[in-house]
Write a protein that holds these residues in place. Structure first.
Motif, short mmCIF file in Angstrom:
data_model
loop_
_atom_site.label_atom_id
_atom_site.label_comp_id
_atom_site.label_asym_id
_atom_site.label_seq_id
_atom_site.Cartn_x
_atom_site.Cartn_y
_atom_site.Cartn_z
N GLU A 103 -13.89 -1.32 -4.71
CA GLU A 103 -13.08 -0.84 -3.59
C GLU A 103 -11.59 -1.17 -4.12
O GLU A 103 -11.29 -2.18 -4.21
CB GLU A 103 -13.28 -1.08 -2.25
CG GLU A 103 -12.57 -0.40 -1.13
CD GLU A 103 -13.06 -0.92 0.19
OE1 GLU A 103 -14.10 -0.32 0.48
OE2 GLU A 103 -12.38 -1.68 0.76
N ILE A 108 0.84 -1.12 0.14
CA ILE A 108 -0.03 -0.08 -0.02
C ILE A 108 1.04 1.23 -0.13
O ILE A 108 1.92 1.24 0.77
CB ILE A 108 -0.95 -0.06 1.23
CG1 ILE A 108 -1.86 -1.11 1.22
CG2 ILE A 108 -1.90 1.33 1.33
CD1 ILE A 108 -2.52 -1.36 2.38
N GLN A 110 -21.36 0.55 3.08
CA GLN A 110 -20.15 0.74 2.13
C GLN A 110 -20.43 1.60 0.90
O GLN A 110 -20.10 2.46 0.27
CB GLN A 110 -19.52 -0.60 1.85
CG GLN A 110 -18.85 -1.03 3.25
CD GLN A 110 -18.28 -2.52 2.81
OE1 GLN A 110 -19.17 -3.21 2.22
NE2 GLN A 110 -17.18 -2.73 3.45
N THR A 118 -6.28 6.46 3.34
CA THR A 118 -6.25 5.04 3.36
C THR A 118 -5.82 4.26 1.98
O THR A 118 -5.70 3.17 1.91
CB THR A 118 -7.70 4.44 3.64
OG1 THR A 118 -8.59 4.88 2.67
CG2 THR A 118 -8.16 5.02 4.83
N THR A 132 -7.38 4.29 -0.75
CA THR A 132 -8.49 3.67 -1.16
C THR A 132 -9.16 4.44 -2.35
O THR A 132 -9.82 5.44 -2.04
CB THR A 132 -9.40 3.20 -0.11
OG1 THR A 132 -8.71 2.41 0.77
CG2 THR A 132 -10.41 2.29 -0.63
N ARG A 141 -12.47 4.22 -5.09
CA ARG A 141 -13.81 3.66 -4.95
C ARG A 141 -14.50 4.12 -6.23
O ARG A 141 -14.30 5.29 -6.61
CB ARG A 141 -14.62 4.13 -3.77
CG ARG A 141 -14.21 3.75 -2.66
CD ARG A 141 -15.23 4.31 -1.39
NE ARG A 141 -14.58 3.81 -0.17
CZ ARG A 141 -13.54 4.14 0.60
NH1 ARG A 141 -12.83 5.18 0.08
NH2 ARG A 141 -13.29 3.73 1.63
N GLN A 169 -7.66 -1.07 -3.45
CA GLN A 169 -6.55 -0.58 -2.47
C GLN A 169 -5.24 -0.14 -3.37
O GLN A 169 -4.73 -1.12 -4.09
CB GLN A 169 -6.02 -1.84 -1.63
CG GLN A 169 -5.14 -1.44 -0.43
CD GLN A 169 -5.76 -0.30 0.44
OE1 GLN A 169 -6.81 -0.76 1.06
NE2 GLN A 169 -5.22 0.94 0.40
#
Length: 142
Positions: free
Chosen positions: A132, A14, A107, A58, A60, A62, A134
């Motif tokens: 989602e 990450i 979510q 994070t 992330t 989306r 990562q």
């Protein structure tokens, strides 16, 4: 601005998106359509236009979509590696990572709120899911 040298390593790692600076953060807040590339079995990539939100804290990304969409089916229940790209003239950024399909109502609602901030409120869709991603690798010229 590539942060990972080894493709296998990049799928596990990450990244710290905050270290990429304010220009990067601003670019991902601006209203731009993006492309999502997923892998087809034994065929060319499946590339479609999408709206993307990015949580820098994070790492992330989306994408909201219908659960029956081809992109959601390609990602499937096990998840899959994907690439997201946005372009504005000479500025561009590609995010790579592993996508999973999220179906929990909280979510989906969270992703819809984020989408409304960057783009506009999405139309109602009772079969909506969230892809989602990562983020594990970043490329670009921002």
């Amino acid at each position: 601005m590539s942060l990972a040298r080894n493709p296998e390593e990049s799928l596990r790692r990450i990244v710290d998106l905050a270290e990429l600076g304010e220009a990067f953060a601003a670019f991902w807040r601006e209203r731009h359509l993006c492309t999502l590339a997923t892998a087809r079995d034994g065929g060319p990539p499946h590339v479609v236009p999408v709206g993307v939100t990015l949580d820098l804290d994070t790492a992330t990304a989306r994408v909201i979509t219908s659960g029956s969409s081809h992109k959601a089916r390609l990602i499937g229940t096990d998840g899959a590696p994907v690439s997201l790209c946005q372009v504005d003239g000479r500025r561009w950024s590609t995010l790579e990572g592993r996508a999973v399909v999220r179906t929990a109502p909280e979510q989906v609602a969270d992703a819809e709120r984020r989408y409304a901030v960057r783009y506009k409120p999405p139309r109602p869709n009772p079969s909506r899911v969230v892809l989602e991603i990562q983020v594990t690798r970043v490329l670009g010229n921002v």
